[in-house]
Scaffold this active site. Structure first.
Site, mmCIF file in Angstrom:
data_model
loop_
_atom_site.group_PDB
_atom_site.id
_atom_site.type_symbol
_atom_site.label_atom_id
_atom_site.label_comp_id
_atom_site.label_asym_id
_atom_site.label_seq_id
_atom_site.Cartn_x
_atom_site.Cartn_y
_atom_site.Cartn_z
ATOM 1 N N GLU A 271 0.836 -1.214 0.000
ATOM 2 C CA GLU A 271 0.000 0.000 0.000
ATOM 3 C C GLU A 271 0.866 1.258 0.000
ATOM 4 O O GLU A 271 0.784 2.079 0.914
ATOM 5 C CB GLU A 271 -0.886 0.017 1.251
ATOM 6 C CG GLU A 271 -1.833 -1.157 1.390
ATOM 7 C CD GLU A 271 -2.523 -1.194 2.752
ATOM 8 O OE1 GLU A 271 -2.099 -0.482 3.690
ATOM 9 O OE2 GLU A 271 -3.499 -1.941 2.883
ATOM 10 N N PRO A 272 1.711 1.430 -0.995
ATOM 11 C CA PRO A 272 2.587 2.603 -0.972
ATOM 12 C C PRO A 272 1.820 3.885 -1.280
ATOM 13 O O PRO A 272 0.896 3.875 -2.103
ATOM 14 C CB PRO A 272 3.581 2.307 -2.103
ATOM 15 C CG PRO A 272 2.835 1.432 -3.040
ATOM 16 C CD PRO A 272 1.890 0.609 -2.197
ATOM 17 N N GLY A 273 2.155 4.938 -0.608
ATOM 18 C CA GLY A 273 1.574 6.242 -0.909
ATOM 19 C C GLY A 273 2.698 7.208 -1.202
ATOM 20 O O GLY A 273 2.976 7.560 -2.349
ATOM 21 N N ARG A 274 3.416 7.577 -0.141
ATOM 22 C CA ARG A 274 4.484 8.574 -0.246
ATOM 23 C C ARG A 274 5.498 8.227 -1.340
ATOM 24 O O ARG A 274 5.894 9.082 -2.123
ATOM 25 C CB ARG A 274 5.202 8.655 1.107
ATOM 26 C CG ARG A 274 6.171 9.815 1.207
ATOM 27 C CD ARG A 274 6.998 9.709 2.491
ATOM 28 N NE ARG A 274 6.247 9.477 3.676
ATOM 29 C CZ ARG A 274 5.843 10.426 4.531
ATOM 30 N NH1 ARG A 274 6.140 11.683 4.302
ATOM 31 N NH2 ARG A 274 5.154 10.098 5.601
ATOM 32 N N ARG A 310 3.065 19.981 6.702
ATOM 33 C CA ARG A 310 4.077 19.030 7.151
ATOM 34 C C ARG A 310 5.243 19.679 7.927
ATOM 35 O O ARG A 310 5.662 19.136 8.958
ATOM 36 C CB ARG A 310 4.615 18.201 5.975
ATOM 37 C CG ARG A 310 3.537 17.400 5.236
ATOM 38 C CD ARG A 310 4.116 16.317 4.348
ATOM 39 N NE ARG A 310 4.704 15.261 5.134
ATOM 40 C CZ ARG A 310 5.984 15.080 5.324
ATOM 41 N NH1 ARG A 310 6.858 15.877 4.755
ATOM 42 N NH2 ARG A 310 6.410 14.103 6.068
ATOM 43 N N CYS A 340 -0.948 34.037 10.856
ATOM 44 C CA CYS A 340 -0.556 34.636 12.124
ATOM 45 C C CYS A 340 -0.228 33.574 13.178
ATOM 46 O O CYS A 340 -0.939 33.428 14.167
ATOM 47 C CB CYS A 340 -1.699 35.534 12.592
ATOM 48 S SG CYS A 340 -1.257 36.496 14.005
ATOM 49 N N GLU A 341 0.789 32.783 12.896
ATOM 50 C CA GLU A 341 1.277 31.786 13.869
ATOM 51 C C GLU A 341 2.766 31.603 13.610
ATOM 52 O O GLU A 341 3.190 31.551 12.455
ATOM 53 C CB GLU A 341 0.592 30.420 13.649
ATOM 54 C CG GLU A 341 -0.886 30.448 13.892
ATOM 55 C CD GLU A 341 -1.473 29.063 14.169
ATOM 56 O OE1 GLU A 341 -0.750 28.165 14.640
ATOM 57 O OE2 GLU A 341 -2.670 28.903 13.901
ATOM 58 N N TYR A 369 0.746 13.981 1.043
ATOM 59 C CA TYR A 369 0.292 14.635 2.274
ATOM 60 C C TYR A 369 0.493 16.154 2.196
ATOM 61 O O TYR A 369 0.731 16.805 3.206
ATOM 62 C CB TYR A 369 1.014 14.062 3.503
ATOM 63 C CG TYR A 369 0.952 12.553 3.597
ATOM 64 C CD1 TYR A 369 -0.232 11.914 3.923
ATOM 65 C CD2 TYR A 369 2.084 11.760 3.351
ATOM 66 C CE1 TYR A 369 -0.289 10.524 4.004
ATOM 67 C CE2 TYR A 369 2.023 10.365 3.431
ATOM 68 C CZ TYR A 369 0.836 9.767 3.752
ATOM 69 O OH TYR A 369 0.774 8.400 3.842
#
Ligand code: LLP
Length: 410
Positions: A271-274, A310, A340-341, A369
């Site tokens: 189940e590869p994603g990245r 991320r 504003c963080e 992601y």
């Protein structure tokens, strides 16, 4: 990866500055050929062994990208009813869709059953009971694997370790056999296999091998009890090279480590994603202002933490490249967004050449992601996505408008 030709940064044969002018910024930009190559690498690694490569669509669920992968023969790894819906819309064969997740609702289970998905990766005894009951109600037998938590501790960010003792994922290693014996008693359940996913962005093969060896022990005991496990699903998790000094194993290295652990007749699922989409996608941003403050240099861009979370959420590193290279001396700079963080940054203390106000930067390796985790925080409309194919570009998601922010308000 994007390449410089002269002073200009390109994806495939298209200048990123041209993409910025045509589609405006910030924009996610993907390389079609990179997606295809990354997927084909898995297929080649599987070789003649029977199996399925299920793209983890939580990494990137753009319909055009999903359709491309479905056409290449991919299955899909899903984690919600919404993901199953998207995958069906993108022409995935339902019999290639697997479904994991610790909190599947009754509605989602019923939807998955009616959609005739391949199998559920069941993560608790309670979920097994729920699936059995719903399957009985609608008279559709549920095919399942148990997601087993093998209690291994890979070296990655703590938020994305899933195979460690004490995490919420899967059936604890010690209770695996009990789970299979319980499932054997259920009339509406058909047992197909075993699943394990130990975490994400993993660069050491040892953790995968260790998990496989532990899973193999369970397979042996379960099969001795007369339950055949046709499929072994190793999940995803293979890392990518976000930094130049990182070395990611190839799918071939990974798979050739795991194959020998199991008998020849087992069918495999990955189940590869990245490792399929991360380095095929990048975030193209514009420098709104340059600023010196408190003795530090800042490039303030039009992308914020809502567009790529991320860096602040996982302290993730994404290499940042100027879209036009200059011969200027490189300066230590923070690349930040407009929100504003203080956590609103893409990169800190990066050595970058002078980039003028209105110039562009590329936040690389953001295909996984990236857009998928973006939000409208600060009432910032969702970004556009563009697919590059050779010397052509194609808009695959329109930039949202202010009106879209109010779409579902009543
Ligand atoms: N299978 C299951 C059951 C999963 O939970 C995941 C990812 C995958 C496959 C795909 O793993 P991959 O090949 O992409 O490593 N948002 C985080 C990563 C979360 C991973 C969640 N599970 C990040 O940006 O690093």
């Amino acid at each position: 990866m994007p390449q410089f030709e002269g002073n200009d940064l390109y994806i495939e044969q298209v200048k990123l500055s041209d993409i910025a002018k045509k589609y405006k910024t910030s924009t996610y930009v993907y390389s079609k050929s990179k997606i295809v190559t990354n997927f084909e690498n898995y297929k080649k690694a599987l070789g003649s062994r029977e199996g399925l490569i299920c793209f983890a669509c939580k990494t990137n669920s753009n319909g055009t990208i999903l359709k491309l992968l479905a056409k290449l023969g991919a299955g899909a790894d899903t984690t919600s009813g919404g993901e199953i819906y998207r995958c069906l819309k993108a022409d995935f064969d339902p019999s290639k869709i697997v479904y994991a997740g610790v909190g599947k609702t009754a509605e989602e289970i019923e939807y998955a059953l009616k959609s005739r998905i391949f199998m559920f990766n069941v993560e608790s005894f309670e979920e097994l009971d729920a699936i059995d009951k719903i399957a009985a109600k609608i008279k559709i037998k549920a095919k399942i694997a148990f997601r087993i938590n093998p209690h291994v501790d890979p070296d990655t960010h703590s938020y994305i370790i899933t195979g460690k003792k004490g995490t919420k994922f899967g059936i604890p290693y010690e209770e695996a056999v009990k789970a299979y014996l319980a499932a054997k008693q259920k009339k509406n359940i058909e047992i197909l296999g075993i699943h394990s996913h130990i975490g994400s962005q993993i660069l050491d093969i040892d953790s995968f091998r260790l998990a496989a060896q532990k899973i193999k022990k369970i397979v042996n005991i379960v099969e001795k009890n007369g339950i055949k496990l046709e499929y072994v699903n190793f999940g995803g998790g293979l890392g990518v090279e976000y930094k130049k000094d990182q070395k990611a194993p190839s799918p071939k290295q990974l798979i050739s480590e795991l194959f020998p652990v199991f008998d020849e007749n087992k069918k495999f699922i990955f189940e590869p994603g990245r490792s399929i989409i991360a380095n095929a996608g990048h975030l193209l941003v514009k420098v709104i202002y340059r600023k010196i403050s408190g003795g530090k240099s800042f490039l303030i861009t039009d992308a914020g933490m809502n567009d790529l979370i991320r860096p602040t959420l996982y302290e993730a590193y994404h290499e940042i490249l100027p879209v036009k290279m200059t011969n200027d001396k490189k300066v230590k700079t923070d690349v930040v967004g407009p929100i504003c963080e203080s956590g609103d940054f893409m990169g800190k203390d990066r050595m970058l050449p002078f980039v003028e106000q209105g110039g562009y930067l590329l936040i690389t390796c953001a295909g996984a992601y990236g857009f998928a985790m973006s939000s409208e925080y600060n009432s910032r409309p969702l970004l556009a996505e563009v697919l590059v194919n050779g010397d052509k570009t194609m808009l695959i998601r329109k930039r949202a408008k202010y009106e879209d922010l109010l779409l579902n308000e009543v």
